[in-house]
Design a protein around this motif. Structure first.
Motif, mmCIF file in Angstrom:
data_model
loop_
_atom_site.group_PDB
_atom_site.id
_atom_site.type_symbol
_atom_site.label_atom_id
_atom_site.label_comp_id
_atom_site.label_asym_id
_atom_site.label_seq_id
_atom_site.Cartn_x
_atom_site.Cartn_y
_atom_site.Cartn_z
ATOM 1 N N SER A 124 -2.230 -0.756 -11.000
ATOM 2 C CA SER A 124 -3.561 -1.288 -10.683
ATOM 3 C C SER A 124 -3.408 -2.223 -9.516
ATOM 4 O O SER A 124 -2.343 -2.785 -9.303
ATOM 5 C CB SER A 124 -4.141 -2.061 -11.859
ATOM 6 O OG SER A 124 -4.693 -1.197 -12.796
ATOM 7 N N MET A 125 -4.509 -2.433 -8.809
ATOM 8 C CA MET A 125 -4.387 -3.269 -7.626
ATOM 9 C C MET A 125 -5.462 -4.349 -7.629
ATOM 10 O O MET A 125 -6.596 -4.111 -8.048
ATOM 11 C CB MET A 125 -4.502 -2.397 -6.380
ATOM 12 C CG MET A 125 -4.073 -3.099 -5.127
ATOM 13 S SD MET A 125 -3.621 -1.879 -3.869
ATOM 14 C CE MET A 125 -3.357 -2.956 -2.475
ATOM 15 N N ASP A 174 -9.865 4.321 -4.426
ATOM 16 C CA ASP A 174 -8.678 5.179 -4.406
ATOM 17 C C ASP A 174 -7.580 4.624 -5.307
ATOM 18 O O ASP A 174 -6.931 5.363 -6.037
ATOM 19 C CB ASP A 174 -8.114 5.280 -2.974
ATOM 20 C CG ASP A 174 -8.935 6.232 -2.130
ATOM 21 O OD1 ASP A 174 -9.580 7.116 -2.716
ATOM 22 O OD2 ASP A 174 -8.924 6.078 -0.894
ATOM 23 N N ALA A 175 -7.394 3.301 -5.233
ATOM 24 C CA ALA A 175 -6.288 2.692 -5.962
ATOM 25 C C ALA A 175 -6.428 2.891 -7.466
ATOM 26 O O ALA A 175 -5.435 2.909 -8.182
ATOM 27 C CB ALA A 175 -6.195 1.205 -5.636
ATOM 28 N N PHE A 176 -7.674 3.012 -7.945
ATOM 29 C CA PHE A 176 -7.850 3.220 -9.376
ATOM 30 C C PHE A 176 -7.863 4.698 -9.739
ATOM 31 O O PHE A 176 -8.158 5.065 -10.869
ATOM 32 C CB PHE A 176 -9.115 2.523 -9.871
ATOM 33 C CG PHE A 176 -8.926 1.042 -9.994
ATOM 34 C CD1 PHE A 176 -8.306 0.512 -11.105
ATOM 35 C CD2 PHE A 176 -9.320 0.186 -8.985
ATOM 36 C CE1 PHE A 176 -8.084 -0.851 -11.210
ATOM 37 C CE2 PHE A 176 -9.109 -1.168 -9.079
ATOM 38 C CZ PHE A 176 -8.486 -1.687 -10.199
ATOM 39 N N GLY A 177 -7.550 5.545 -8.758
ATOM 40 C CA GLY A 177 -7.386 6.956 -9.059
ATOM 41 C C GLY A 177 -8.671 7.750 -9.107
ATOM 42 O O GLY A 177 -8.779 8.696 -9.880
ATOM 43 N N SER A 178 -9.666 7.395 -8.287
ATOM 44 C CA SER A 178 -10.885 8.201 -8.234
ATOM 45 C C SER A 178 -10.594 9.528 -7.547
ATOM 46 O O SER A 178 -9.796 9.588 -6.621
ATOM 47 C CB SER A 178 -11.970 7.506 -7.403
ATOM 48 O OG SER A 178 -12.187 6.229 -7.854
ATOM 49 N N ASN A 207 1.516 2.333 -3.788
ATOM 50 C CA ASN A 207 0.606 3.242 -4.507
ATOM 51 C C ASN A 207 0.045 4.311 -3.565
ATOM 52 O O ASN A 207 -0.949 4.955 -3.866
ATOM 53 C CB ASN A 207 -0.512 2.480 -5.216
ATOM 54 C CG ASN A 207 -1.384 1.702 -4.273
ATOM 55 O OD1 ASN A 207 -1.168 1.693 -3.066
ATOM 56 N ND2 ASN A 207 -2.388 1.042 -4.812
ATOM 57 N N LEU A 218 -1.634 4.247 -0.915
ATOM 58 C CA LEU A 218 -2.880 4.115 -0.164
ATOM 59 C C LEU A 218 -2.553 4.383 1.294
ATOM 60 O O LEU A 218 -3.395 4.795 2.074
ATOM 61 C CB LEU A 218 -3.468 2.711 -0.320
ATOM 62 C CG LEU A 218 -4.229 2.436 -1.615
ATOM 63 C CD1 LEU A 218 -4.721 1.009 -1.648
ATOM 64 C CD2 LEU A 218 -5.377 3.400 -1.795
ATOM 65 N N GLU A 258 -10.621 1.627 -0.598
ATOM 66 C CA GLU A 258 -9.249 1.467 -1.088
ATOM 67 C C GLU A 258 -9.234 1.198 -2.582
ATOM 68 O O GLU A 258 -8.439 1.772 -3.319
ATOM 69 C CB GLU A 258 -8.562 0.293 -0.370
ATOM 70 C CG GLU A 258 -7.872 0.685 0.901
ATOM 71 C CD GLU A 258 -6.932 -0.407 1.379
ATOM 72 O OE1 GLU A 258 -7.150 -1.580 1.010
ATOM 73 O OE2 GLU A 258 -5.994 -0.092 2.120
ATOM 74 N N ARG A 316 0.818 -1.216 0.000
ATOM 75 C CA ARG A 316 0.000 0.000 0.000
ATOM 76 C C ARG A 316 0.854 1.270 0.000
ATOM 77 O O ARG A 316 0.376 2.334 -0.357
ATOM 78 C CB ARG A 316 -0.957 -0.018 1.187
ATOM 79 C CG ARG A 316 -2.161 -0.897 0.916
ATOM 80 C CD ARG A 316 -2.963 -1.203 2.154
ATOM 81 N NE ARG A 316 -4.158 -1.953 1.806
ATOM 82 C CZ ARG A 316 -4.182 -3.209 1.414
ATOM 83 N NH1 ARG A 316 -3.044 -3.877 1.315
ATOM 84 N NH2 ARG A 316 -5.306 -3.818 1.101
ATOM 85 N N PHE A 326 -7.224 -7.102 -4.911
ATOM 86 C CA PHE A 326 -7.337 -7.175 -3.455
ATOM 87 C C PHE A 326 -7.629 -8.590 -2.967
ATOM 88 O O PHE A 326 -8.237 -9.391 -3.666
ATOM 89 C CB PHE A 326 -8.452 -6.253 -2.977
ATOM 90 C CG PHE A 326 -8.157 -4.802 -3.210
ATOM 91 C CD1 PHE A 326 -7.582 -4.031 -2.226
ATOM 92 C CD2 PHE A 326 -8.430 -4.220 -4.435
ATOM 93 C CE1 PHE A 326 -7.291 -2.707 -2.445
ATOM 94 C CE2 PHE A 326 -8.146 -2.904 -4.673
ATOM 95 C CZ PHE A 326 -7.578 -2.142 -3.672
ATOM 96 N N ARG A 361 -2.903 10.728 -8.606
ATOM 97 C CA ARG A 361 -4.071 10.124 -9.258
ATOM 98 C C ARG A 361 -3.741 9.658 -10.659
ATOM 99 O O ARG A 361 -4.154 8.584 -11.085
ATOM 100 C CB ARG A 361 -5.207 11.150 -9.335
ATOM 101 C CG ARG A 361 -6.204 11.050 -8.219
ATOM 102 C CD ARG A 361 -7.547 11.590 -8.596
ATOM 103 N NE ARG A 361 -7.526 12.960 -9.068
ATOM 104 C CZ ARG A 361 -7.591 14.013 -8.256
ATOM 105 N NH1 ARG A 361 -7.668 13.844 -6.955
ATOM 106 N NH2 ARG A 361 -7.584 15.224 -8.757
ATOM 107 N N ARG A 420 -1.825 6.488 -10.468
ATOM 108 C CA ARG A 420 -2.709 5.387 -10.087
ATOM 109 C C ARG A 420 -3.598 4.975 -11.254
ATOM 110 O O ARG A 420 -3.905 3.803 -11.430
ATOM 111 C CB ARG A 420 -3.595 5.820 -8.929
ATOM 112 C CG ARG A 420 -2.873 5.830 -7.590
ATOM 113 C CD ARG A 420 -3.809 6.372 -6.552
ATOM 114 N NE ARG A 420 -3.262 6.307 -5.209
ATOM 115 C CZ ARG A 420 -3.877 6.839 -4.161
ATOM 116 N NH1 ARG A 420 -5.044 7.454 -4.314
ATOM 117 N NH2 ARG A 420 -3.343 6.741 -2.962
ATOM 118 N N ASP A 438 -12.150 -1.929 2.114
ATOM 119 C CA ASP A 438 -11.685 -2.504 0.851
ATOM 120 C C ASP A 438 -12.163 -1.718 -0.361
ATOM 121 O O ASP A 438 -11.401 -1.427 -1.267
ATOM 122 C CB ASP A 438 -12.252 -3.919 0.725
ATOM 123 C CG ASP A 438 -11.272 -4.955 1.192
ATOM 124 O OD1 ASP A 438 -10.299 -4.560 1.850
ATOM 125 O OD2 ASP A 438 -11.495 -6.135 0.894
#
Lengths: 396, 285
Positions: free
Chosen positions: A108-109, B195-199, A74, A76, B192, A71, A111, A100, A103, B189
């Motif tokens: 890409s993530m 956020d992780a995709f850049g919103s 990126n 987070l 996250e 985390r 989970f 942003r 990202r 989750d």
């Protein structure tokens, strides 16, 4: 060139983190720091670099900081100190807008608990990354559909995630991550919530996907077998510290410390070590130049009862036994062809020890290791057993 | 001996202070309150008398029954209840009162939602806002509802408008609280992932958080509507027309029968509104 590089990357949870960093520099452990300051060390000065197109596995038990580390990559979680270089740019220094952009376009993530949006269809889930970039509807639908087909979910696009099994949900998670064509996939224990059979299947598919798409993948896991299966390189973590980084073989064979050694001791080495690791330099005679006399001489020097026969181009022709050679010498024969035996088992360099067992068990002779018919090594029984016991000499 | 020990503290003039503040507000902001009173009053009159009362009761009843039918997933129970209940209210001669009450409840609820949801969102996003608004909400909910009538009259005179104002204060907190709760409960989750995709923050709110919190927010809105309805009788004390004023006048004249009939009308309306809003919620899950 390294796609992602972590330099001195650290995370401390709690107040007064700068002071904690100093304690970390003094070499205090996670437990000692917790007792003294009440702060938790998430990641302690992680340094590594991930090359383009490789699967880099970060492995550790729970609480080792691996999920925190991914985390940080990126952001987070905000790093306390250190930098994250993505294609040379430092993510830690970026403002929100630049972050942003990275990202959206580069990272890409995937989970552990899938983190699919339950109110969206599979297609809409896969479209998410493109949607937030305001990609036109038609185009994002096309790309998302392609990504879903790639993971084998082309038929389910209008269902909701709740209607799919765990394995299929994680495929959606993977498709969502692939849809915006990122440079790097961050996979946080992506397969840990799946049952073993599905997990293995997904691992195979990931390897296939990776070899066809050439993505750089950072894969987090607590499962050593998974790490060894997937990883080109493995970083092993304990208490927030990266204890060792290396190829699977390096970690197995040369554990950096007792912790790693203990970690790897239960691994089925026969599935990791290959012919290349346990072969020896072969004693040979050249079929075009040498006769039975030379062959016998060499066998005596080395104390072996048979010897491999090659030609001038190192192509493996077969082997001769000491018994046959001494007969031939008595008969004044100078030709090796008459006594050449060709029933020698051959394996490739990549053949695992697991597969070599059966071959060597059924064979009275050593096993030859060949590459494009050329002889590169030889495996004798003793080497197999020693390597399995974990104390044999292994080539790396 | 000890009875009078605390007497050395002079009485703090809270009551006088409040009155001074209210008077000041009333005089200083009359340019705000007066137009609100006038325009909003006209709007409510228009909704109640020109729209709702002009719809023939039979049409109104059928529309409500159809809504109930479809919202409950094509079951007959609530639709049948709506028809019987509304016909009964009409039969008892309370139709115009019912329309006034519906107007008051709908407008008060609508305003509560318009104000409450954004405030709830702000509270969920900011610790400071959360710390500021939580005690205010507690205050709004625990202060006896009658108390709100006093400034309402001061600001807006008597009639429907102060009724809506008082209902608004009393009924908004559940929407705020549930919106706040709903957004905070969205799984970490998913936040996250978003956020992780850049919103951006706004994208995250509208694409993930609000849709995920919808069920909770709807539960809050349901509570808000119910509270607004419960204010109907209280608001009638300051001249808000409707079923509540019938209850009040029966009370003043000790007419048990009339009071019961008007009260029954409120119960019927409450059940219909509650079941319809609840089922909207279920359908959306």
């Amino acid at each position: 060139m390294a796609v992602i590089e972590a330099k001195n990357l650290s995370k401390v949870f709690g107040k007064n983190t700068k002071q904690t960093l100093k304690l970390m520099d003094k070499g205090l452990t996670k437990d000692e720091i917790l007792k003294q300051t009440g702060n938790t060390v998430g990641v302690n000065r992680a340094n590594f670099s991930v090359e383009e197109g490789e699967i880099f596995v970060i492995m550790g038990l729970s609480g080792s900081g691996k999920s925190t580390l991914v985390r940080l990559l990126n952001r987070l979680i905000e790093p306390t100190e250190g930098s994250i270089l993505i294609e040379g740019q430092d993510l830690a220094q970026m403002d929100k807008k630049a972050l942003r952009k990275v990202r959206r376009e580069k990272l890409s993530m995937v989970f552990q608990q899938f983190a699919l949006f339950p109110h969206r269809t599979i297609l809409e889930n896969a479209e998410f990354g493109l949607e937030v970039q305001n990609v036109p509807k038609e185009e994002r639908k096309k790309k998302a559909t392609e990504a879903l087909q790639m993971v084998g979910l082309g038929d389910y696009i209008h269902q909701k995630p709740g209607q799919l099994s765990g394995g299929m949900q994680q495929r959606v998670g993977l498709a969502r991550a692939l849809a915006n064509d990122p440079k790097v996939l961050l996979m946080d224990e992506a397969f840990s919530a799946l049952d073993p059979l599905i997990r293995k299947e997904m691992q195979d598919e990931l390897i296939d996907l990776q070899s066809s798409m050439k993505k750089t993948i950072i894969f987090i896991t607590h499962d050593l077998d998974e790490a060894l299966r997937l990883g080109d390189h493995i970083a092993l973590m304990k208490d927030g510290v990266v204890v060792q980084i290396g190829t699977p073989e390096e970690i197995l064979v040369h554990p950096a410390n007792d912790y790693v050694e203990k970690f790897v001791e239960d691994v089925d080495r026969s599935k990791i070590l290959t012919a290349e690791h346990i072969m020896k330099r072969p004693e040979t005679v050249n079929i075009d130049k040498h006769g039975p006399r030379v062959a016998l001489e060499r066998m005596r020097e080395e104390g072996i009862s048979s010897i491999l026969v090659i030609d001038g181009k190192r192509n493996l022709k077969g082997y001769i036994t000491a018994e046959d050679a001494s007969h031939a010498r008595k008969n004044e024969s100078s030709n090796l062809i008459d006594i050449l035996r060709t029933d020698i088992p051959k394996v490739k360099k990549e053949t695992t020890m697991h597969d070599i067992f059966t071959i060597i068990h059924d064979s009275p002779t050593p096993v030859a290791v060949v590459e494009d018919d050329k002889l590169v090594g030889i495996i004798v029984r003793g080497a197999v057993i020693a390597a399995l016991a974990g104390d044999g000499e292994v080539n790396l | 001996m000890l009875r009078n020990t605390l007497d050395f503290i002079p009485e703090i003039p809270i009551a006088e202070g409040t009155e001074i503040v209210t008077d000041w507000l009333k005089n200083t902001f009359s340019f705000v309150f007066n137009p609100i009173k006038e325009h909003f009053g006209n709007l409510m009159e228009f909704v109640a008398e020109d729209i709702l009362m002009n719809i023939p009761p039979i049409i109104f009843i059928i529309l409500v029954a159809l809504l109930a039918f479809f919202v409950t997933g094509k079951k007959l129970g609530l639709a049948a209840f709506s028809i019987v209940g509304l016909v009964l209210i009409y039969n008892q001669g309370h139709w115009d009162d019912l329309m006034n009450t519906v107007t008051l409840v709908l407008l008060a609820s609508l305003l509560s939602v318009i104000i409450g949801v954004p405030v709830g969102i702000i509270m969920s996003k900011s610790k400071i806002a959360n710390a500021i608004f939580t005690p205010i909400l507690d205050f709004m909910q625990t202060m006896p509802a009658f108390v709100y009538l006093i400034p309402a009259v001061a600001f807006f005179g008597i009639g429907m408008v102060p009724g809506v104002f008082a209902s608004l204060i009393f009924a908004t907190p559940p929407t705020v609280r549930f919106t706040n709760l709903g957004i905070r409960q969205v799984s970490k989750d998913l936040v996250e992932a978003s956020d992780a995709f850049g919103s951006t923050g706004v994208q995250k709110l509208f694409k993930v958080e609000l849709p995920m919190a919808k069920a909770t927010i709807m539960a809050g809105i349901n509570q808000t509507v119910m509270l607004a309805l419960s204010m109907v009788v209280i608001a009638s004390m300051i001249g808000a027309p409707g079923l509540g004023s019938q209850v009040l006048s029966s009370l003043q004249r000790a007419q048990v029968g009339t009071g019961f009939v008007a009260g029954l009308g409120i119960v019927i309306l409450a059940i219909i509104i509650d079941r319809i809003t609840q089922n909207m919620n279920k359908k959306n899950v």
